[in-house]
Design an enzyme around this catalytic site. Structure first.
Site, PDB file in Angstrom:
ATOM      1  N   GLU A  98       0.817  -0.992   8.786  1.00 36.21           N
ATOM      2  CA  GLU A  98       0.104   0.175   9.081  1.00 36.21           C
ATOM      3  C   GLU A  98      -0.286   0.403  10.540  1.00 36.21           C
ATOM      4  OE1 GLU A  98      -2.136   3.447   8.877  1.00 36.21           O
ATOM      5  OE2 GLU A  98      -1.570   2.492   7.171  1.00 36.21           O
ATOM      6  N   GLN A 151       0.846  -1.117  -0.059  1.00 38.47           N
ATOM      7  CA  GLN A 151       0.122  -0.046  -0.088  1.00 38.47           C
ATOM      8  C   GLN A 151       0.746   1.348   0.093  1.00 38.47           C
ATOM      9  OE1 GLN A 151      -3.454   2.456   2.835  1.00 38.47           O
ATOM     10  NE2 GLN A 151      -3.031   0.138   3.133  1.00 38.47           N
ATOM     11  N   GLY A 200      -8.636  21.257  17.846  1.00 42.89           N
ATOM     12  CA  GLY A 200      -8.005  22.585  17.380  1.00 42.89           C
ATOM     13  C   GLY A 200      -8.444  23.677  18.622  1.00 42.89           C
ATOM     14  N   GLY A 201      -8.586  23.381  19.647  1.00 38.34           N
ATOM     15  CA  GLY A 201      -8.871  24.346  20.700  1.00 38.34           C
ATOM     16  C   GLY A 201     -10.167  24.883  20.871  1.00 38.34           C
ATOM     17  N   ASP A 205       0.631   3.992   5.999  1.00 38.42           N
ATOM     18  CA  ASP A 205       0.565   3.445   4.476  1.00 38.42           C
ATOM     19  C   ASP A 205       0.514   4.454   3.614  1.00 38.42           C
ATOM     20  OD1 ASP A 205       1.826   0.823   4.691  1.00 38.42           O
ATOM     21  OD2 ASP A 205       0.098  -0.017   5.101  1.00 38.42           O
TER      22      ASP A 205
END
Length: 415
Positions: A138, A16, A246-247, A167
């Site tokens: 993976e 992959q 993200g806050g 991958d």
């Protein structure tokens, strides 16, 4: 003209990570020659087979826009063919086990002798260090790259994600490295080695958690749910469930029909800039001025209460109704789309993100098209090659062998 038209890729990748990289280059117009073992081919051709006698979806969905050449590199004639291919190609991509290329007799020094302009691109599990020789798949990459330790809920074990960030993620990183090396070659005239380690790729995609690791030195991570629940923080970034990274506080919430539909959920972010709109939508206008709810800092200890109230509202709407109501008010929400819903979404077909391809062995199937769109380099997704389908074509058109020479190569067992 396509962006990478005229660039020739010698593709020694399998499974992959590498095929993701070379397929992307093929989408942009590069001539990708996939080298496979005669009679066997890429291991994924026969993994997770769903149509008897046909290449698996695992293989077909990772090897579009390529030509297949079978070549026995342990055969002396096969090695001679490979040497000529190296001389004719711009990039060689491999994801063999560490040291495999050297053992084949194709060290970087030897490759440079054959083609000083060659870009040699490699994917490995780890970079230099104590684990450099380890084999990586993976989920190993997700664990070693820091993703698993920060995924899941606080009271449960580490969890790997369904997104193939180890991958496919590393393959995307390598593709960028290759294009960058080709750009530099235009100025220097020389090739170079490009490498991407799966651990490094996963860590790059998990950088916000490394951010949070350093923030811990200054105190609790206040946007994490456990802060509002009074649960102490340890010395490393914790698992945060479905909290936003993200806050801006965010959660996955139930929507109408969740009892029967495992995907009847929405992601809802209580962005500070639209807090008053959120209060109006969920029927809590008094929260707009209440000092216990009016500011982001005041809301942090009450996130469970706030999201519980929002969920009471979302449970009266479908996930699409939530989106229709919230988007015009700039409230960030997003439906949890199943793979079935994604595969049936017309807009994804229109943009070429989801593509239907016809294959001679399996018939029509769906695949993911090119995720990057260039205005002047349109992508035509071509089916994956059958094993050795282009062997004679490559020997004749790329290497200039005559018909009689090709017959001798075939007779030698090299292809």
């Amino acid at each position: 003209m396509k962006a990478l038209e005229g660039v020739r890729i010698l593709d020694f990748t399998h499974v992959q990570s590498g095929p993701t990289c070379t397929q992307l280059l093929g989408f942009f117009g590069a001539d990708v020659i996939k080298v496979e073992r005669p009679g066997v081919g890429d291991a994924t051709r026969k993994q997770l087979v769903d149509v008897e006698g046909a290449d698996s979806l695992y293989f077909t969905m990772l090897n579009h826009n390529k030509r297949s050449l079978t070549l026995n590199t342990k055969n002396e004639t096969g090695k001679e063919v490979l040497e000529r291919l190296i001389g004719e190609c711009d990039v060689m991509v491999e994801n063999f086990a560490p040291g495999a290329l050297d053992r084949m007799g194709f060290t970087w020094e030897r490759i440079q002798e054959l083609n000083p302009r060659m870009v040699l691109a490699s994917i490995k599990g780890f970079g230099p260090g104590p684990y450099a020789e380890c084999k990586v798949y993976e989920n190993v990459a997700q664990c070693a790259g820091g993703a698993a330790s920060t995924t899941g809920f606080l009271d449960g074990p580490p969890v790997v994600t369904g997104a193939q960030i180890g991958d496919s993620g590393t393959g995307l990183h390598l593709a960028l490295g290759i294009v960058t090396a080709l750009y530099q070659r235009e100025k220097s005239g020389k090739g170079q080695m490009v490498s991407a380690a799966m651990q490094d790729g996963v860590l790059n995609l998990t950088r916000v958690k490394l951010r949070d690791q350093q923030r811990l030195a200054a105190g609790p991570l206040t946007e994490y749910s456990q802060y509002g629940e009074g649960i102490p923080f340890g010395d490393s970034t914790p698992r945060a469930g479905n909290d936003s990274g993200g806050g801006q506080p965010g959660r996955i919430l139930k929507c109408k029909g969740w009892e029967q539909d495992n995907n009847a959920y929405t992601y809802f972010i209580t962005q500070a800039a639209v807090w008053k709109n959120i209060c109006d939508v969920i029927g809590k206008p008094e929260w707009k001025e209440d000092e216990e709810f009016a500011t982001p800092v005041a809301r942090l200890p009450k996130l469970n209460q706030i999201f519980g109230t929002i969920e009471e509202w979302t449970m009266t709407k479908t996930k699409f109704e939530v989106m229709d109501i919230c988007n015009p008010l700039n409230i960030p929400v997003g439906p949890i789309l199943s793979m079935k819903e994604i595969s049936e979404e017309p807009s994804l077909r229109d943009t070429g993100t989801i593509v239907e391809v016809d294959h001679p062995e399996r018939g029509k199937y769906l695949t993911v098209g090119c995720p990057i769109k260039l205005s002047d380099s349109p992508v035509d997704v071509e089916r994956s090659p059958l094993l050795g389908e282009h062997t004679q074509e490559v020997l004749q058109d790329v290497l200039g062998y005559s018909s009689s020479e090709i017959e001798k190569i075939v007779a030698s067992g090299a292809v």
